[in-house]
Write a protein that holds these residues in place. Structure first.
Motif, mmCIF file in Angstrom:
data_model
loop_
_atom_site.group_PDB
_atom_site.id
_atom_site.type_symbol
_atom_site.label_atom_id
_atom_site.label_comp_id
_atom_site.label_asym_id
_atom_site.label_seq_id
_atom_site.Cartn_x
_atom_site.Cartn_y
_atom_site.Cartn_z
ATOM 1 N N TYR A 130 -20.805 38.399 3.210
ATOM 2 C CA TYR A 130 -19.343 38.384 3.315
ATOM 3 C C TYR A 130 -18.804 37.666 4.543
ATOM 4 C CZ TYR A 130 -20.071 42.158 6.690
ATOM 5 O OH TYR A 130 -20.494 42.892 7.784
ATOM 6 N N ARG A 259 -14.551 40.646 -3.511
ATOM 7 C CA ARG A 259 -13.865 39.586 -4.247
ATOM 8 C C ARG A 259 -12.369 39.884 -4.349
ATOM 9 N NH1 ARG A 259 -17.351 39.516 -8.083
ATOM 10 N NH2 ARG A 259 -16.156 40.754 -9.547
ATOM 11 N N ARG A 262 -10.594 39.434 -0.994
ATOM 12 C CA ARG A 262 -10.385 38.017 -0.713
ATOM 13 C C ARG A 262 -9.242 37.454 -1.557
ATOM 14 N NH1 ARG A 262 -12.870 32.761 -1.535
ATOM 15 N NH2 ARG A 262 -13.219 31.768 0.492
ATOM 16 N N TYR A 267 -8.854 40.393 3.160
ATOM 17 C CA TYR A 267 -10.061 39.929 3.855
ATOM 18 C C TYR A 267 -9.706 38.896 4.930
ATOM 19 C CZ TYR A 267 -14.325 36.990 4.195
ATOM 20 O OH TYR A 267 -15.379 36.235 4.622
ATOM 21 N N GLN A 268 -8.907 37.906 4.545
ATOM 22 C CA GLN A 268 -8.538 36.867 5.500
ATOM 23 C C GLN A 268 -7.707 37.415 6.649
ATOM 24 O OE1 GLN A 268 -8.386 36.703 2.213
ATOM 25 N NE2 GLN A 268 -8.909 34.671 1.429
ATOM 26 N N SER A 280 -14.787 32.838 7.159
ATOM 27 C CA SER A 280 -14.393 33.234 5.804
ATOM 28 C C SER A 280 -15.302 32.575 4.770
ATOM 29 C CB SER A 280 -12.933 32.827 5.553
ATOM 30 O OG SER A 280 -12.564 33.091 4.222
ATOM 31 N N ALA A 282 -16.754 32.988 0.340
ATOM 32 C CA ALA A 282 -16.770 33.696 -0.930
ATOM 33 C C ALA A 282 -17.977 34.627 -0.947
ATOM 34 C CB ALA A 282 -16.845 32.708 -2.094
#
Length: 290
Positions: A130, A259, A262, A267-268, A280, A282
């Motif tokens: 991650y 997922r 994101r 997440y960001q 960052s 996937a």
């Protein structure tokens, strides 16, 4: 620490939604957990996600000096993951060298503690990658001009924690850029921790050191000017959530959660707040290969 550190829908197309990702988890999901909203058997009853960590690796996980609470990027991501999946998240603090065994023996459901996905570790556990970390050379501000080119570390004393993947990278760097090109060998000073490596540098027993870019970003925010990053980044293995080997339901659950975090931007935002947007990526399952 790059330390030496996973609803459950049918898998016919390796989660069609992950077409853009690099790896599939499995093509044989047990029917008992394949239905919509299904959970791995280990967390079906209490809907609690037990996460193991070692809170000594800022900014990923550490104890806040003012509140004594465990905080950090991994803590924020794990809590967001639980919220996304409708699970209560509890943390179990352990020594770093106990974490792998803890997930293998099911004392925790997963580990998030700045652990790198490696092929060797994949023999005993599975990973959901991650965060795309990088290693960085750094030194004291007054020594920064000594390190302008990659071979400027040749013949120098370099401090690095022997418990991290960066120790092996230092040895490989020495072979590739120094001794392999007829230059003086790097004098590697192995330490028990990143903190000990920093101490070697500050006490001028070492000329330069290696640590994760995320650690140095943290120090620059909390103690500006204490260290100076030099030279180009060193590619490193990604940080990953660790789950029990072949526990496909848990792996898919965590993969799905990352997922979704994101996709909705959570997440960001967590990475950006910590100055770690550079990492960052996937999420992938066992993304590191030979």
């Amino acid at each position: 620490m790059s330390r030496p550190l996973r609803a459950l829908t049918a898998v016919a197309a390796c989660l069609a939604a992950t077409a853009a990702l690099s790896g599939c988890v499995s093509t044989s999901m047990p029917a008992s957990v394949a239905g919509k909203g299904g959970l791995p058997p280990s967390i079906t009853e209490d809907k609690e996600l037990k996460v193991g960590l070692s809170p000594d690796f800022p900014p990923m996980e550490y104890r806040d000096e003012k509140t004594s609470r465990v905080v950090g990027v991994d803590v924020d991501l794990a809590r967001a993951l639980g919220a996304e999946l409708g699970l209560k998240v509890t943390f179990q603090e352990q020594k770093f060298d106990q974490l792998m065994n803890s997930v293998t023996t099911s004392r925790v459901d997963m580990v998030m503690s700045g652990i790198s996905d490696t092929v060797d570790r994949q023999e005993t556990v599975d990973f959901v990658d991650y965060f795309d970390t990088v290693g960085r050379f750094y030194t004291l501000p007054g020594r920064a001009d000594d390190f302008r080119d990659g071979d400027d570390v040749c013949g120098r004393k370099l401090a690095v924690s022997k418990t991290t993947d960066y120790y092996g990278q230092a040895l490989e760097y020495n072979k590739r850029y120094c001794t392999g090109k007829g230059k003086p060998a790097i004098r590697v000073l192995p330490t028990d921790s990143g903190a000990a490596a920093r101490l070697q540098l500050e006490q001028k027993r070492a000329d330069v050191a290696i640590q994760g870019g995320e650690n140095l970003a943290f120090f620059e925010r909390t103690e500006p000017g204490r260290f100076k990053v030099v030279l180009d980044p060193i590619p490193a293995k990604p940080f990953a959530a660790v789950v029990k080997k072949d526990d496909k339901p848990m792996a898919r659950l965590v993969l799905k959660g990352f997922r979704q975090l994101r996709a909705d931007g959570t997440y960001q935002r967590i990475l950006k707040k910590a100055g770690m947007a550079y990492g960052s990526m996937a999420p992938t399952f066992n993304g590191v290969e030979d």
